[in-house]
Design an enzyme around this catalytic site. Structure first.
Site, PDB file in Angstrom:
ATOM      1  N   ASP A 151       5.305   0.313  11.848  1.00  0.00           N
ATOM      2  CA  ASP A 151       4.057  -0.288  11.367  1.00  0.00           C
ATOM      3  C   ASP A 151       3.901  -1.752  11.780  1.00  0.00           C
ATOM      4  O   ASP A 151       2.863  -2.360  11.518  1.00  0.00           O
ATOM      5  CB  ASP A 151       3.960  -0.170   9.834  1.00  0.00           C
ATOM      6  CG  ASP A 151       3.775   1.273   9.387  1.00  0.00           C
ATOM      7  OD1 ASP A 151       3.420   2.117  10.221  1.00  0.00           O
ATOM      8  OD2 ASP A 151       3.992   1.554   8.191  1.00  0.00           O
ATOM      9  N   CYS A 187      -3.512  12.586  13.628  1.00  0.00           N
ATOM     10  CA  CYS A 187      -4.372  11.405  13.631  1.00  0.00           C
ATOM     11  C   CYS A 187      -4.095  10.639  14.907  1.00  0.00           C
ATOM     12  O   CYS A 187      -3.278  11.065  15.717  1.00  0.00           O
ATOM     13  CB  CYS A 187      -4.147  10.553  12.389  1.00  0.00           C
ATOM     14  SG  CYS A 187      -2.550   9.771  12.350  1.00  0.00           S
ATOM     15  N   ARG A 191      -8.354  -0.292   5.143  1.00  0.00           N
ATOM     16  CA  ARG A 191      -7.504   0.702   4.482  1.00  0.00           C
ATOM     17  C   ARG A 191      -6.178   0.079   4.054  1.00  0.00           C
ATOM     18  O   ARG A 191      -5.549   0.554   3.112  1.00  0.00           O
ATOM     19  CB  ARG A 191      -7.219   1.881   5.430  1.00  0.00           C
ATOM     20  CG  ARG A 191      -8.455   2.655   5.779  1.00  0.00           C
ATOM     21  CD  ARG A 191      -8.102   3.848   6.588  1.00  0.00           C
ATOM     22  NE  ARG A 191      -7.033   4.580   5.914  1.00  0.00           N
ATOM     23  CZ  ARG A 191      -6.314   5.533   6.471  1.00  0.00           C
ATOM     24  NH1 ARG A 191      -6.544   5.894   7.708  1.00  0.00           N
ATOM     25  NH2 ARG A 191      -5.376   6.145   5.804  1.00  0.00           N
ATOM     26  N   ARG A 228       2.004  14.208  13.550  1.00  0.00           N
ATOM     27  CA  ARG A 228       2.339  14.018  12.138  1.00  0.00           C
ATOM     28  C   ARG A 228       2.404  15.306  11.306  1.00  0.00           C
ATOM     29  O   ARG A 228       1.598  15.532  10.398  1.00  0.00           O
ATOM     30  CB  ARG A 228       1.377  13.008  11.507  1.00  0.00           C
ATOM     31  CG  ARG A 228       1.380  11.694  12.245  1.00  0.00           C
ATOM     32  CD  ARG A 228       0.605  10.628  11.553  1.00  0.00           C
ATOM     33  NE  ARG A 228       1.295  10.100  10.385  1.00  0.00           N
ATOM     34  CZ  ARG A 228       0.775   9.181   9.582  1.00  0.00           C
ATOM     35  NH1 ARG A 228      -0.423   8.714   9.805  1.00  0.00           N
ATOM     36  NH2 ARG A 228       1.469   8.736   8.564  1.00  0.00           N
ATOM     37  N   LYS A 273       0.838  -1.208   0.000  1.00  0.00           N
ATOM     38  CA  LYS A 273       0.000   0.000   0.000  1.00  0.00           C
ATOM     39  C   LYS A 273       0.869   1.254   0.000  1.00  0.00           C
ATOM     40  O   LYS A 273       0.647   2.174  -0.786  1.00  0.00           O
ATOM     41  CB  LYS A 273      -0.885   0.006   1.257  1.00  0.00           C
ATOM     42  CG  LYS A 273      -1.496   1.366   1.580  1.00  0.00           C
ATOM     43  CD  LYS A 273      -2.284   1.353   2.875  1.00  0.00           C
ATOM     44  CE  LYS A 273      -1.497   1.543   4.136  1.00  0.00           C
ATOM     45  NZ  LYS A 273      -1.219   2.945   4.509  1.00  0.00           N
ATOM     46  N   ASN A 274       1.872   1.264   0.888  1.00  0.00           N
ATOM     47  CA  ASN A 274       2.645   2.494   1.057  1.00  0.00           C
ATOM     48  C   ASN A 274       3.626   2.749  -0.084  1.00  0.00           C
ATOM     49  O   ASN A 274       4.184   3.839  -0.191  1.00  0.00           O
ATOM     50  CB  ASN A 274       3.369   2.492   2.413  1.00  0.00           C
ATOM     51  CG  ASN A 274       2.389   2.691   3.559  1.00  0.00           C
ATOM     52  OD1 ASN A 274       1.224   3.043   3.330  1.00  0.00           O
ATOM     53  ND2 ASN A 274       2.841   2.460   4.771  1.00  0.00           N
TER      54      ASN A 274
END
Ligand code: EPU
Length: 432
Positions: free
Chosen positions: A309, A118, A401, A123, A22-23
């Site tokens: 992560d 968030c 997500r 961030r 995804k990233n």
């Protein structure tokens, strides 16, 4: 809104294929903004995730058409006049900030909604804007938007080190701005994550001239224009790591195909230190576990260190460790939303500043828990797989997500995870 009902205590066995990252895919999609109208970028192995849909939507607003056929996404530049990334999209996904660099690089202007904080922390994006400003763009903030304008960008030395290391999307943004700048840029203290490397490789496939890929010093020789390309997205190392945790915690034996152990050295080493047997090949990882774990202290660090992560998922494993584990979060000091929820399942965790001190317990018990962000959600699912009895993980939209049909793929390995529509209690998808 969906929830997962997880029947714990089932051993996972079999083979699963990791999806594309995804990233990596998100900024690679944003790179399509650098194309001239008429050119196209083909990305293969793009996971089916809500974040990818959000990026497609944003690119649509920016004059790039995204068409998906299976796992292949074709991006066609249609109109290069629009430069605004609106609040209603950016607030859904922080990674929308990845359009800032290519907009300034190719269209010489951008108006991108300032992403907010968030649940994982504040961030900021100061390094992104400072880096792009150093290349010659005038940047201001107006009514919650980052507004950038540049008659031309000029190659310069840009330093991207911050208080918590470098910045992943910040490096990608500066790179995407620098590839079309006049002259040579030196990006010092660049993030080295595989996803950043993947973006740089893509840009080179599009005609950019970037040297030093994978190192903290990137040298970018500006070119006049880029062209289309056809590339494969790298496997998702965090998804693979999450399957490793799921396999290990259930005392399972799982092989993860289409993975890159060379991107996961720190993760593999930590699992091995915990007593989990891990075998690796060029593109696969096999995890064999007897369900007993030695405590292993972890500090999250920029790549090639242990990824933030994976912190929550590894913590789920350590809740069952035979002793005390200290997990220190050095990237996002507040990324501990999972701690209280794991506590509801019987985990013993004390948070102190940016550390979590975990006293391993013999077993977890099923409970109702609330997912709060993507990786916290993954850790709750991992813990629920090991827990005695049934757990309900609410708000799994966070999970969607970043994980492509996680419940189906866990069930194919022997788990029992049901996806249920929260409101009506009706079973809408995956039957067990
Ligand atoms: N930071 C600053 N100023 C900046 C940018 C970052 O101080 O201008 C700080 C951050 O607050 C943080 C550290 O630097 O303390 C690293 O942040 P980074 O910019 O590298 O994070 P990011 O690019 O916003 C990406 C991933 C995250 C992942 C981090 C760290 C994407 C789309 N997101 O975020 O992924 O946690 O790098 O590796 O690539 C996830 O997938 O769950 C996720 C949150």
């Amino acid at each position: 809104m969906d929830k997962f009902i997880v029947e714990g205590g089932r051993t996972l066995r079999g083979t699963v294929r990791a999806k594309g990252s995804k990233n990596a895919a998100l900024p690679m999609m944003a790179a399509s903004i650098l194309l001239d109208p008429g050119d196209r970028l083909v990305l293969r192995g793009v996971p089916q995730l809500s974040d990818i849909k959000t990026m497609s939507l944003l690119l649509g607003k920016l004059g790039v058409r995204a068409d998906r056929a299976g796992e292949t996404v074709t991006l066609r530049a249609v109109d290069d006049s629009e430069v605004e990334a609106p609040y209603e999209i950016v607030r859904q996904m922080r990674a929308s900030i990845c359009v800032l660099g290519p907009l300034v690089g190719r269209r010489r202007a951008a108006r991108v909604s300032q992403p907010g904080g968030c649940v994982i922390g504040v961030r900021p994006v100061d390094l992104h804007t400072r880096g792009i400003a150093q290349l010659g763009a005038a940047i201001s903030q107006e009514h919650g938007y980052i507004v950038a304008q540049a008659r031309r960008l000029v190659g310069r030395t840009v330093y991207l080190g911050g208080a918590f290391g470098s910045t992943v999307t910040g490096t990608e943004n500066v790179l995407m701005a620098a590839v079309l700048a006049q002259g040579t840029s030196l990006i010092e203290c660049a993030a080295c994550e595989p996803e950043v490397q993947a973006v740089a490789e893509l840009l080179n496939a599009m005609g950019a001239r970037i040297q030093g890929i994978g190192s903290p010093r990137l040298i970018v020789h500006g070119v006049r224009r880029l062209h289309g390309a056809d590339v494969e997205v790298i496997p998702d190392r965090i998804e693979a790591g999450t399957f490793m945790a799921a396999a290990a915690v259930t005392g399972g034996d799982v092989r993860i195909d289409h993975s890159r152990p060379d991107h996961m050295v720190a993760v593999v080493e930590h699992f091995r230190s915990a007593g989990v047997h891990v075998e690796t090949g060029d593109d696969w990882i096999r995890v064999m576990s007897n369900g007993l774990f030695k405590p292993v202290d972890v500090a999250t660090l920029p790549y090639p260190g242990f990824p933030t992560d994976m912190q929550a998922q590894f913590m789920a494993l350590m809740t069952l460790g035979e002793g005390i584990t200290v997990i220190t979060e050095k990237i996002y000091p507040d990324r501990f939303m999972h701690v209280a929820e794991l506590g509801r399942m019987g985990a013993r965790i004390r948070k102190e500043g940016s550390c979590a001190i975990i006293e391993g317990v013999k077993s977890l018990h099923g409970a109702e828990v609330m997912a709060s962000d993507l990786r916290a959600s993954a850790s709750l699912v991992v813990a629920a797989l090991a827990a005695d009895g049934v757990s309900e993980v609410h708000r799994v939209y966070h999970l969607d997500r970043g994980y492509d049909h996680l419940e189906r793929r866990l069930n194919a390995l022997g788990a029992r995870v049901q996806r249920v529509e929260e409101k009506k209690g009706a079973l809408v998808r995956e039957a067990v």
